[in-house]
Design a protein around this motif. Structure first.
Motif, PDB file in Angstrom:
ATOM      1  N   LEU A  35     -13.062  17.616  20.175  1.00 18.17           N
ATOM      2  CA  LEU A  35     -12.010  16.611  20.009  1.00 18.17           C
ATOM      3  C   LEU A  35     -12.503  15.290  20.576  1.00 18.17           C
ATOM      4  O   LEU A  35     -13.217  15.266  21.580  1.00 18.17           O
ATOM      5  N   GLU A  36     -12.095  14.216  19.888  1.00 18.53           N
ATOM      6  CA  GLU A  36     -12.430  12.875  20.367  1.00 18.53           C
ATOM      7  C   GLU A  36     -11.141  12.059  20.384  1.00 18.53           C
ATOM      8  O   GLU A  36     -10.358  12.141  19.435  1.00 18.53           O
ATOM      9  N   PHE A  37     -10.915  11.320  21.466  1.00 17.79           N
ATOM     10  CA  PHE A  37      -9.693  10.505  21.564  1.00 17.79           C
ATOM     11  C   PHE A  37     -10.037   9.044  21.673  1.00 17.79           C
ATOM     12  O   PHE A  37     -10.984   8.651  22.355  1.00 17.79           O
ATOM     13  N   ASN A  38      -9.210   8.260  21.016  1.00 13.51           N
ATOM     14  CA  ASN A  38      -9.411   6.849  20.893  1.00 13.51           C
ATOM     15  C   ASN A  38      -8.014   6.248  21.139  1.00 13.51           C
ATOM     16  O   ASN A  38      -7.114   6.444  20.333  1.00 13.51           O
ATOM     17  N   ILE A  39      -7.816   5.619  22.298  1.00 16.90           N
ATOM     18  CA  ILE A  39      -6.495   5.064  22.635  1.00 16.90           C
ATOM     19  C   ILE A  39      -6.528   3.561  22.356  1.00 16.90           C
ATOM     20  O   ILE A  39      -7.381   2.854  22.906  1.00 16.90           O
ATOM     21  N   VAL A  40      -5.629   3.110  21.507  1.00 17.99           N
ATOM     22  CA  VAL A  40      -5.595   1.703  21.099  1.00 17.99           C
ATOM     23  C   VAL A  40      -4.324   1.055  21.642  1.00 17.99           C
ATOM     24  O   VAL A  40      -3.210   1.544  21.379  1.00 17.99           O
ATOM     25  N   ASN A  41      -4.500  -0.027  22.404  1.00 21.79           N
ATOM     26  CA  ASN A  41      -3.356  -0.759  22.939  1.00 21.79           C
ATOM     27  C   ASN A  41      -2.890  -1.796  21.906  1.00 21.79           C
ATOM     28  O   ASN A  41      -3.601  -2.771  21.636  1.00 21.79           O
ATOM     29  N   ILE A  42      -1.722  -1.566  21.352  1.00 26.58           N
ATOM     30  CA  ILE A  42      -1.210  -2.453  20.296  1.00 26.58           C
ATOM     31  C   ILE A  42      -1.091  -3.893  20.811  1.00 26.58           C
ATOM     32  O   ILE A  42      -1.284  -4.849  20.061  1.00 26.58           O
ATOM     33  N   ARG A  43      -0.818  -4.038  22.115  1.00 23.20           N
ATOM     34  CA  ARG A  43      -0.665  -5.385  22.680  1.00 23.20           C
ATOM     35  C   ARG A  43      -1.957  -6.216  22.549  1.00 23.20           C
ATOM     36  O   ARG A  43      -1.906  -7.444  22.495  1.00 23.20           O
ATOM     37  N   ASP A  44      -3.105  -5.542  22.477  1.00 24.00           N
ATOM     38  CA  ASP A  44      -4.372  -6.263  22.288  1.00 24.00           C
ATOM     39  C   ASP A  44      -4.432  -6.955  20.929  1.00 24.00           C
ATOM     40  O   ASP A  44      -5.335  -7.752  20.679  1.00 24.00           O
TER      41      ASP A  44
END
Ligand code: 6GU
Length: 243
Positions: free
Chosen positions: A31-40
């Motif tokens: 498994l690979e996780f990629n957390i994206v901050n929408i505020r960016d």
């Protein structure tokens, strides 16, 4: 499998995705996780991700543009994301939906927040999912539920490949009761059938207990259940014992 999570609260995911089964599966490269901050992906100096609703009324609405730019970035970095919006208006998440999502090479979970999301966000996603009939403050905890249920169906994530089939909901029944040592605890005994060493007796006991538990606790599941001849006999016994 790749999971991307698009959220305004990335810190929520720090510990849940770094413990236990998911941690081990990440270490193994399954498994690979990629957390994206929408505020960016906000474009104004105040980094505004939400705004007042047109037409007035209480609460704030998640803006469409930062979500769109965040999704574009995800598309650039990884092939074929399947975008799922977590929202109370979504289709109900269950084991069948989990199984279907587990075949996606890249699942991108978009966490709705605030009192709602701009309706135009709905047209950007492939799917919309709700985890049940109650209201959460945001889609983040729902996304964690989806990650948990889906990732354990990815081949190799559970050490024991046999276990996902032999449990609740796979054949539409609740799981049978389980026991481990000691044989007796505060006058409560382990059922004799489980101590018999007789595999056929154990199998029948478990099947009957699964049926009993489902009839008592989740009669709604029995409506879709397809019984075998043996199940039908056991159901009659269970119902007889209840009267
Ligand atoms: Cl996915 N989001 C929110 N905010 N509330 C929910 C939900 C999702 N599923 C059930 N309730």
């Amino acid at each position: 499998m790749i999971f991307t999570i698009l959220t305004l609260f990335p810190a929520i995911f720090e510990s849940p995705l770094n413990e236990s089964l998911i941690k081990k599966a990440r270490d193994k490269g399954l498994l690979e996780f990629n957390i994206v901050n929408i505020r960016d992906f906000t474009t104004d100096i105040h980094h505004t991700a939400d705004d007042a609703p047109f037409g007035g009324g209480a609460g704030m609405v998640m803006k469409v543009e930062p979500v769109h730019y965040a999704m574009e970035q995800v598309r650039k970095e990884h092939a074929q994301p399947h975008f799922v919006l977590l929202t109370p208006h979504g289709r109900r998440f269950d084991q069948h939906v989990a199984a279907r999502l587990s075949h996606m090479p890249h699942l991108a979970l978009l966490c709705g927040r605030y009192e709602g999301v701009d309706e135009r966000i709905h047209s950007l996603v492939d799917d919309e999912v709700s985890i049940g009939d109650y209201v959460l403050a945001g889609g983040e905890t729902a996304a964690l539920v989806v990650v948990d249920a889906v990732s354990r169906l990815v081949p190799g994530v559970l050490g024991n490949e046999a276990s996902p089939v032999d449990e609740s909901f796979c054949d539409g029944l609740l799981e049978y009761p389980q026991y481990t040592r000691p044989r007796e605890f505060m006058d409560m005994q382990v059922p004799d059938a489980l101590l018999s060493g007789n595999h056929e007796e154990i199998r029948k006991w478990r099947r009957k207990e699964s049926l009993k538990r489902t009839i008592l606790r989740r009669p709604d599941l029995m409506e879709r259940f397809q019984p075998t001849r043996e199940d039908e006999i056991m159901i009659r016994q269970v119902v007889g014992e209840m009267e």
